[in-house]
Scaffold this motif. Sequence first.
Motif, PDB file in Angstrom:
ATOM      1  N   LYS A   4       0.887  -1.222   0.144  1.00  0.00           N
ATOM      2  CA  LYS A   4       0.045   0.052   0.120  1.00  0.00           C
ATOM      3  C   LYS A   4       1.012   1.334  -0.128  1.00  0.00           C
ATOM      4  N   SER A   5       1.815   1.139   0.910  1.00  0.00           N
ATOM      5  CA  SER A   5       2.798   2.374   0.895  1.00  0.00           C
ATOM      6  C   SER A   5       3.530   2.533  -0.549  1.00  0.00           C
ATOM      7  N   MET A   8       1.209   4.165  -3.018  1.00  0.00           N
ATOM      8  CA  MET A   8       1.125   5.711  -2.773  1.00  0.00           C
ATOM      9  C   MET A   8       2.201   6.465  -3.223  1.00  0.00           C
TER      10      MET A   8
END
Length: 276
Positions: A4-5, A8
């Motif tokens: 997820k990081s 992003m």
Amino acid sequence: MTNKSQLMLNAVIMLLLFMSLYPILILIFGFTKDSLTFQYNPFSPSLPLWFSNIVPAWERIDRALWNTIAVAGLTTVGGVFLSSLGGFVFARMKFYGKEYIFYFIIALMMVPGILGLIPWYLLIRDLGLLDSLWGLILPGIFSAPIFGIFLLRGFFAAIPEELFEAGRIDGCNNLQLYFRIAVPVSLAILATLAVMQVMGIWNDLVGPSIILTDKSNYIITLALRDFATELSTKGSQTDYPLLFSAYVLSSIPLILLFLFASKYYVEGLTSSGMKL
């Protein structure tokens, strides 16, 4: 870093890349339109492509573009030569006070250029170089070594001493060591410095606007400034496609320079980073 990081981070990078490239795309889209099409569709490509603005744009900036090429060429050749010669002296020769002089040169890099603007103008005036391209060329040549010496000193210092010893055994003096050994093995970093020098001259507006008043001596930044002002004060819609055509034409020499020197430019940046 989690998936997820990472997603992003990639999204932020792509957004920043888009924000950086989109103004350039608008410029490219804009110069291929007529003024009416641009009013209704300024931010995306459209057909048919119009190239009729190129000729009037070229007629407006051609002399300034040749002036800029002359100033950039002479200033870059002279500045790179003095920078490489100074870097070689500080890297390979021994003399009293060498380190203190080098620290003084580094200190000059910390001084904002705007602080020397008035003394620079007074010097140009006293030399009788106002409203002359030589008023840009000569100061450009002698101010370039401030950064160039700093960049090249570390590079020349990292060249193996065995090469210079072999040259001395063959009877080379210091000047021959510079031309036959230091310069040939440093072409990449010299090309990098040359590209930086040309870019600085091509984008300079403050200095030329102070000393140049005759339009026949204008360089490209002044010509584009006056062209934009003229188009925006006619009382009607600004002819952006015509202005964008002038911007594109003025960028072609830089694009060709980078295409020719890109390999050496990237190699020079990488090698200078490792050397320093």
